[in-house]
Design a protein around this motif. Structure first.
Motif, PDB file in Angstrom:
ATOM      1  N   LYS A  43       4.017  -5.760  -5.528  1.00 60.65           N
ATOM      2  CA  LYS A  43       4.476  -4.540  -5.981  1.00 60.65           C
ATOM      3  C   LYS A  43       2.937  -3.545  -5.925  1.00 60.65           C
ATOM      4  O   LYS A  43       3.043  -2.360  -5.670  1.00 60.65           O
ATOM      5  CB  LYS A  43       4.985  -4.674  -7.276  1.00 60.65           C
ATOM      6  N   SER A  47       2.573  -0.023  -3.539  1.00 62.63           N
ATOM      7  CA  SER A  47       2.477   1.305  -4.192  1.00 62.63           C
ATOM      8  C   SER A  47       1.784   2.354  -3.514  1.00 62.63           C
ATOM      9  O   SER A  47       0.883   1.987  -2.768  1.00 62.63           O
ATOM     10  CB  SER A  47       1.665   1.008  -5.839  1.00 62.63           C
ATOM     11  N   CYS A  52      -1.918   2.621  -2.764  1.00 64.79           N
ATOM     12  CA  CYS A  52      -2.270   2.589  -4.079  1.00 64.79           C
ATOM     13  C   CYS A  52      -2.595   3.902  -4.824  1.00 64.79           C
ATOM     14  O   CYS A  52      -3.545   4.223  -5.225  1.00 64.79           O
ATOM     15  CB  CYS A  52      -3.313   1.587  -4.581  1.00 64.79           C
ATOM     16  N   SER A 102      -4.512  -0.349  -0.707  1.00 64.65           N
ATOM     17  CA  SER A 102      -3.979  -0.943  -2.086  1.00 64.65           C
ATOM     18  C   SER A 102      -4.115  -2.301  -2.213  1.00 64.65           C
ATOM     19  O   SER A 102      -4.645  -3.084  -2.980  1.00 64.65           O
ATOM     20  CB  SER A 102      -2.636  -0.766  -2.250  1.00 64.65           C
ATOM     21  N   GLN A 332      11.314   2.643  -8.464  1.00 65.76           N
ATOM     22  CA  GLN A 332       9.841   2.241  -8.678  1.00 65.76           C
ATOM     23  C   GLN A 332       9.590   1.928 -10.110  1.00 65.76           C
ATOM     24  O   GLN A 332       8.631   1.080 -10.189  1.00 65.76           O
ATOM     25  CB  GLN A 332       9.123   3.429  -8.385  1.00 65.76           C
ATOM     26  N   SER A 368       6.348  10.182 -11.424  1.00 71.11           N
ATOM     27  CA  SER A 368       5.791   9.619 -10.149  1.00 71.11           C
ATOM     28  C   SER A 368       4.380  10.241 -10.020  1.00 71.11           C
ATOM     29  O   SER A 368       4.495  11.558 -10.346  1.00 71.11           O
ATOM     30  CB  SER A 368       6.737   9.742  -9.091  1.00 71.11           C
ATOM     31  N   ILE A 373       1.172   3.170 -12.885  1.00 70.58           N
ATOM     32  CA  ILE A 373      -0.109   2.072 -12.523  1.00 70.58           C
ATOM     33  C   ILE A 373      -0.725   2.565 -13.665  1.00 70.58           C
ATOM     34  O   ILE A 373      -1.695   1.494 -14.133  1.00 70.58           O
ATOM     35  CB  ILE A 373      -0.525   2.107 -11.348  1.00 70.58           C
TER      36      ILE A 373
END
Length: 387
Positions: A43, A47, A52, A102, A332, A368, A373
């Motif tokens: 995951k 991203s 990332c 990422s 997500q 978003s 993260i």
């Protein structure tokens, strides 16, 4: 010094950050992280379309559905610098690793774990319980810990390995899970099959019971079974926390209704209304809006000023109804999670001593653009300092 043995279930960004933070402070303690071998880091690597999107320079508390945890003290730049990761931001404020890879972020996190002596065990956790110590049963072994962290994500993007195990493990410790729905996802609705693949920039307004809940300028993409785009993803999360009501799209947010209407009125009178789409928007989308607004596509000439006013209003106030949530595979994040009523603002269980939670398994979700993260890393890092 008291010897601690910390178990962390989940080797995503929150679990890895927690392990690193804890081990840097408790060098003589033991840390073991559990994850599934064939799903590890998928995951995180996916991203930001593989780049990332790790954070956002516009980070603040209002970027999340609640302000329960104080994560402002976590400095993403300092943390990444300590791992050897150089960051940069784009014009929208999204923060990425400088090389936009990422996989390098995952490699840097796992390398730091290796250097600190943190073990990553690729065994699926079947059960976790507490007697005097925490006992974690995996597909291969049983482990004992003085402290346990559940950091194994949510059900979102389940094809990447996040199947909601954290909820199951939390329930076994008598924690409650709030209603789980897909967030940051496309919205399903009927009527746009003929527009599939068409993209259009607009101002999107989220309406609930006639009240404006959120708005954003962005790009919307029409699909066979609904609509997509980052602004739609934000709407999906807001709807999931409230109810699936309506969206209002303004395809000309830089013009007032009368300004747009005057443009049409001053154009060549020999042209029909269908020609108004030239240079403005996709003709199929233009026709769809006219049809849904009961405006004749071919028969009304430009001399009919009332039709121009009606058309201009429709282009700036196009309503869409009849939504349903997308699948967890397409989401997500999840809206919902472990109830915050049962967790302290330091990420510790109020029900079980020395049990902790961090990351997306909690009932926390953000916009978003790197916010989720960021929360995963921040919650894990700050928890690691608290244990």
């Amino acid at each position: 010094m008291i010897y601690l043995k910390l178990g962390i279930i989940g080797a995503g960004p929150s679990g890895l950050a927690c392990a690193i933070s804890f081990k840097r402070k408790n060098k003589n303690s033991e840390v073991i992280i559990f994850d599934k071998k064939n799903k590890f880091g998928k995951k995180l690597k996916a991203s930001g379309n593989g780049k990332c999107n790790i954070s956002n320079i516009n980070f603040d508390d209002v970027s999340y559905n609640n302000h329960y945890f104080d994560i402002a003290s976590f400095n993403i730049f300092d943390f990444c610098k300590s791992l050897g990761i150089m960051l940069k931001s784009d014009s929208s404020g999204r923060i990425y690793p400088y090389n936009e890879q990422s996989s390098d972020v995952l490699d840097a996190l796992t390398l730091e774990c290796h250097l600190l002596g943190i073990k990553i065990v690729f065994e699926e956790v079947l059960e976790a319980k507490k007697d005097n110590l925490f006992v974690v049963k995996t597909t291969d072994n049983n482990y004992e810990f003085t402290h346990l962290v559940i950091a194994c994500g949510s059900k979102a993007s389940s094809k990447l390995g996040t199947n909601g195990d954290g909820y199951r493990l939390a329930l076994a410790f008598n924690h409650h899970i709030t209603r789980i729905l897909p967030g940051l996802a496309p919205l399903k609705c009927e009527g746009f099959k003929e527009l599939s693949g068409i993209r259009a920039k607009c101002n999107l307004k989220v309406m609930i019971d006639g009240e404006l809940k959120y708005q954003e300028n962005g790009e919307i993409q029409f699909k066979e079974d609904g609509i997509s785009g980052i602004c739609v993803f934000q709407a999906a999360s807001i709807f999931a926390r409230n109810k699936y009501d309506s969206l209002v799209l303004d395809f000309f947010p830089d013009l007032k209704v009368d300004e747009l209407s005057n443009y049409f009125k001053n154009a060549n009178d020999d042209l029909y209304l269908d020609s108004c789409a030239f240079g403005f928007m996709n003709k199929l989308l233009f026709k769809k809006i006219m049809d849904d607004s009961n405006i004749s596509y071919r028969s009304i000439k430009k001399g009919d000023f009332k039709e121009f006013d009606k058309l201009s209003y429709a282009l700036k106030n196009y309503e869409i109804h009849g939504f349903s949530p997308s699948s967890f595979d397409n989401a997500q994040v999840c809206v919902g999670g472990i109830s915050l009523d049962e967790v302290t603002n330091k990420f510790q269980s109020k029900l079980v001593d020395n049990l902790y939670f961090c990351g997306e398994v909690l009932d926390v979700d953000g916009l978003s653009g790197g916010y989720n993260i960021h929360f995963a890393l921040a919650s894990g890092y700050l928890l690691g300092e608290e244990i």
